[in-house]
Design a protein around this motif. Structure first.
Motif, PDB file in Angstrom:
ATOM      1  N   GLY A 291       0.824  -1.197   0.000  1.00 25.04           N
ATOM      2  CA  GLY A 291       0.000   0.000   0.000  1.00 25.04           C
ATOM      3  C   GLY A 291       0.858   1.245   0.000  1.00 25.04           C
ATOM      4  N   THR A 292       0.317   2.335  -0.496  1.00 24.66           N
ATOM      5  CA  THR A 292       1.038   3.602  -0.448  1.00 24.66           C
ATOM      6  C   THR A 292       1.128   4.068   1.000  1.00 24.66           C
ATOM      7  OG1 THR A 292      -0.975   4.898  -0.722  1.00 24.66           O
ATOM      8  CG2 THR A 292       0.175   4.226  -2.735  1.00 24.66           C
ATOM      9  N   PRO A 293       2.131   4.904   1.330  1.00 22.33           N
ATOM     10  CA  PRO A 293       2.245   5.390   2.714  1.00 22.33           C
ATOM     11  C   PRO A 293       0.978   6.069   3.223  1.00 22.33           C
ATOM     12  CG  PRO A 293       4.252   5.874   1.499  1.00 22.33           C
ATOM     13  CD  PRO A 293       3.263   5.347   0.495  1.00 22.33           C
ATOM     14  N   THR A 294       0.347   6.855   2.370  1.00 20.30           N
ATOM     15  CA  THR A 294      -0.869   7.559   2.793  1.00 20.30           C
ATOM     16  C   THR A 294      -2.006   6.580   3.066  1.00 20.30           C
ATOM     17  OG1 THR A 294      -0.208   9.435   1.425  1.00 20.30           O
ATOM     18  CG2 THR A 294      -2.485   9.379   2.183  1.00 20.30           C
ATOM     19  N   ALA A 295      -2.167   5.604   2.189  1.00 20.71           N
ATOM     20  CA  ALA A 295      -3.252   4.637   2.378  1.00 20.71           C
ATOM     21  C   ALA A 295      -3.041   3.809   3.639  1.00 20.71           C
ATOM     22  CB  ALA A 295      -3.350   3.726   1.157  1.00 20.71           C
ATOM     23  N   VAL A 296      -1.793   3.399   3.898  1.00 17.95           N
ATOM     24  CA  VAL A 296      -1.505   2.603   5.090  1.00 17.95           C
ATOM     25  C   VAL A 296      -1.787   3.415   6.351  1.00 17.95           C
ATOM     26  CG1 VAL A 296       0.316   1.453   6.401  1.00 17.95           C
ATOM     27  CG2 VAL A 296       0.171   1.118   3.925  1.00 17.95           C
ATOM     28  N   THR A 297      -1.294   4.653   6.382  1.00 22.79           N
ATOM     29  CA  THR A 297      -1.487   5.507   7.553  1.00 22.79           C
ATOM     30  C   THR A 297      -2.971   5.749   7.814  1.00 22.79           C
ATOM     31  OG1 THR A 297       0.635   6.601   7.173  1.00 22.79           O
ATOM     32  CG2 THR A 297      -0.965   7.751   8.561  1.00 22.79           C
ATOM     33  N   PHE A 298      -3.724   6.027   6.749  1.00 26.07           N
ATOM     34  CA  PHE A 298      -5.157   6.296   6.904  1.00 26.07           C
ATOM     35  C   PHE A 298      -5.887   5.047   7.391  1.00 26.07           C
ATOM     36  CE2 PHE A 298      -9.522   6.925   5.749  1.00 26.07           C
ATOM     37  CZ  PHE A 298      -9.742   8.269   5.947  1.00 26.07           C
ATOM     38  N   ALA A 299      -5.561   3.879   6.840  1.00 19.56           N
ATOM     39  CA  ALA A 299      -6.254   2.651   7.227  1.00 19.56           C
ATOM     40  C   ALA A 299      -5.991   2.306   8.686  1.00 19.56           C
ATOM     41  CB  ALA A 299      -5.808   1.504   6.324  1.00 19.56           C
ATOM     42  N   LEU A 300      -4.750   2.469   9.146  1.00 11.32           N
ATOM     43  CA  LEU A 300      -4.429   2.188  10.546  1.00 11.32           C
ATOM     44  C   LEU A 300      -5.192   3.130  11.476  1.00 11.32           C
ATOM     45  CD1 LEU A 300      -0.581   1.591  10.280  1.00 11.32           C
ATOM     46  CD2 LEU A 300      -2.337  -0.122  10.764  1.00 11.32           C
ATOM     47  N   ALA A 301      -5.243   4.404  11.095  1.00 10.04           N
ATOM     48  CA  ALA A 301      -5.980   5.369  11.910  1.00 10.04           C
ATOM     49  C   ALA A 301      -7.465   5.025  11.942  1.00 10.04           C
ATOM     50  CB  ALA A 301      -5.764   6.779  11.365  1.00 10.04           C
ATOM     51  N   GLU A 302      -7.990   4.533  10.818  1.00  6.83           N
ATOM     52  CA  GLU A 302      -9.408   4.187  10.732  1.00  6.83           C
ATOM     53  C   GLU A 302      -9.743   3.024  11.642  1.00  6.83           C
ATOM     54  OE1 GLU A 302     -11.049   2.545   6.985  1.00  6.83           O
ATOM     55  OE2 GLU A 302     -12.211   4.392   6.941  1.00  6.83           O
ATOM     56  N   PHE A 303      -8.882   2.000  11.680  1.00 13.37           N
ATOM     57  CA  PHE A 303      -9.113   0.860  12.563  1.00 13.37           C
ATOM     58  C   PHE A 303      -9.067   1.293  14.021  1.00 13.37           C
ATOM     59  CE2 PHE A 303      -8.387  -2.030   8.995  1.00 13.37           C
ATOM     60  CZ  PHE A 303      -9.298  -3.023   9.299  1.00 13.37           C
ATOM     61  N   SER A 304      -8.076   2.113  14.365  1.00  8.51           N
ATOM     62  CA  SER A 304      -7.952   2.571  15.747  1.00  8.51           C
ATOM     63  C   SER A 304      -9.163   3.396  16.148  1.00  8.51           C
ATOM     64  CB  SER A 304      -6.672   3.402  15.905  1.00  8.51           C
ATOM     65  OG  SER A 304      -5.531   2.629  15.602  1.00  8.51           O
TER      66      SER A 304
END
Length: 551
Positions: A291-304
């Motif tokens: 995944g792109t850095p932005t997509a990974v960061t956003f997805a992790l924040a979304e789960f949290s």
């Protein structure tokens, strides 16, 4: 553009695609260039791409013919230029789908990724795409053959909004030019065996391994970047390396700076990675997140955020059932694993399997299986269905199979299991306490089985016979016709009871034909009459393991 996080192994809508029914788009057979040479058929190695408008049938139910033609024309006008830009051609339409051919697997995948980013005018319509590579027969410009049919079958399995492709396409492509990841192996209609499938990862999306998303919600995920040294690690950490070049010295230094950890807790996030560097990282037993850095960061924040909003501590939903309102719980009865009866079983079952779901449950079949446990005359075989399985500390590649013959730990995205080999009627058990519990107070008696009387605790139901390979003969045929399953055939409605006394526990067998066993100190004891049991014992009936725990 919003980014979307998701868990692996999503569900899918079936598609009724047939690959060889309609003429080329906008052409009559005579007008389209012919590749026939006399009576011979031209055969060429091609990459086949199917596009499909997911939700098309439901969405156009109230659309007039003019609106229908407009939707299909718009779809073709958007798809055709991209296909031709990558050296391919649109062969024909099949309802709301298009069949395209490319001489290059990499170009076909890059075109599919560009097509995937298209947005339809109707929000309810999403694209799904599937690719396969092989020798295609060209007749009057049309495409035929097994590779075309397999591409259509993969399309039927592909969820809306995703792009899947076959192992043949993966082997032909330049892996460093396209972002991709494995999805799993699937049984496809009309195709023998299981077919390994892979997925393209668009820039706005990432599929997080379940272990990573759970760790993010629990505060156990540690992100390490080149600009930040290794922080203090929480208990049971999951490590995510971000911003490192795969195979670089800086990445190696960051790994070496960590304390001794199992390699299966180390993940590297990257978007496009060369085949050699990918394989070296996976061979070390580590995990990848594409995944792109932005997509990974956003997805992790979304789960949290989702876990915080739901008030979830990250430990998973727990179900504690109280027999009745009592002031003090003396015993907790916990569902604690999967028992594996030895085969052949009563001249009925020659072999069987169960599959582990991402939720940690055992099922007869699952499209999202993390692994499969198969029991045959030869023993117990574990088949990894994803790249996040480790046995005895050694990581398994996706689709790798190993025989389980000794006591060892199996790590999965759904948690760890202990495999315990057994003698006698059972060849082994996979042990792990679940969150499904029954609280019992002093002076209470609780029944367990398929349909226990209240107060009671019902065993898990795993319907279906697709996991069974039958013995030959009339006995097996009769069992199959009577809907025999291992869970029904080996466990009674009222199998056994647990009595909780003052400082004592007693197990009472209740079924004359289905045997109950106590697992203690690594060995099985058959229970024929009421016997005292103790905290820490495990009771086996059929394929179910029940643990007796102190609350």
């Amino acid at each position: 553009m919003p980014f979307r996080g998701g868990a692996r192994h999503g569900s899918s809508r079936r598609s009724g695609i047939r690959a060889v029914e309609c003429r080329p788009v906008g052409q009559s057979p005579k007008a389209y260039p012919s590749n026939l040479q006399g009576n011979r058929v031209t055969t060429a190695t091609q990459t086949i791409l199917f596009t499909d408008l997911a939700g098309y049938t439901e969405s156009v139910a109230g659309v007039d013919r003019e609106g229908l033609r407009r939707i299909l024309k718009q779809h073709e006008e958007r798809v055709r230029p991209i296909v031709e830009n990558y050296g391919g051609r649109v062969v024909k339409n099949i309802g709301d789908s298009f069949l395209c051919l490319f001489p290059s697997a990499t170009d076909g995948l890059r075109a599919a990724l560009d097509i995937h980013h298209l947005r339809q005018t109707q929000e309810s319509l999403e694209l799904r795409l599937a690719l396969n590579t092989g020798d295609v027969e060209i007749i009057d410009g049309d495409a035929f053959g097994d590779p075309v049919n397999l591409a259509a079958r993969i399309l039927a399995r592909t969820p809306a909004g995703e792009v899947w492709f076959s192992n043949a396409t993966r082997l032909c492509m330049n892996a460093s030019e396209v972002p991709w990841e494995p999805v799993g192996s699937f049984r496809l209609k009309g195709v023998p065996g299981e077919i390994a499938c892979y997925r393209l990862v668009p820039e706005d999306r990432v599929w997080l391994p379940q272990r990573v998303s759970i760790a993010a919600g629990q505060g156990r995920l540690v992100s390490i970047t080149p600009d930040h040294p290794t922080p203090k690690l929480p208990p049971d950490p999951i490590i995510l390396f971000q911003g490192f070049e795969p195979g670089s010295a800086r990445l190696a230094e960051a790994v070496d700076a960590l304390p001794v950890l199992s390699p299966d807790v180390l993940y590297l996030a990257d978007y496009r990675i060369a085949a050699g560097e990918r394989q070296a990282w996976l061979d070390a037993g580590c995990g990848l997140i594409i995944g792109t850095p932005t997509a990974v960061t956003f997805a992790l924040a979304e789960f949290s955020r989702d876990r915080r909003d739901n008030g979830d501590s990250g430990d998973g939903a727990q179900l504690t059932v109280l027999v009745k309102r009592i002031e003090e719980i003396t015993l907790e009865i916990v569902f604690g694993g999967l028992a594996l009866p030895r085969v052949p079983l009563a001249d009925v079952v020659a072999a069987y399997h169960y599959e582990l779901t991402p939720d940690g449950d055992w099922a007869t079949e699952s499209d999202r299986a993390l692994l499969r446990i198969a029991v045959t005359r030869e023993g117990v075989e574990l088949h990894a269905r994803c790249s996040e399985i480790a046995v005895g500390g050694g990581a398994l590649a996706e689709d790798e199979k190993v025989m389980l013959a000794k006591r060892q730990i199996i790590n999965t995205p759904a948690g760890g299991f202990e495999f315990l080999p057994l003698e006698g009627e059972y060849c082994g058990a996979l042990l792990r306490d679940t969150t499904l519990k029954l609280g019992v107070g002093r002076g209470q008696t609780v029944e367990l089985g398929r349909q226990p009387r209240a107060p009671g605790f019902a065993f898990p139901r795993r319907p279906g016979q697709t996991n069974i390979r039958w013995c030959a003969g009339s006995k097996a045929r009769q069992a199959r016709e009577q809907d025999f399953t291992l869970d029904r055939g080996l466990v009674g409605r009222r199998q056994f009871a647990i009595r909780v006394g003052h400082g004592s526990l007693e197990l009472v067998p209740m079924h004359k034909e289905c045997t109950t066993y106590v697992l203690r100190d690594g060995g099985l004891v058959e229970i024929l009459q009421p016997v005292p049991v103790r905290f820490g014992d495990q009771v086996i009936a059929g394929t179910t393991v029940v643990a007796l725990r102190r609350p």
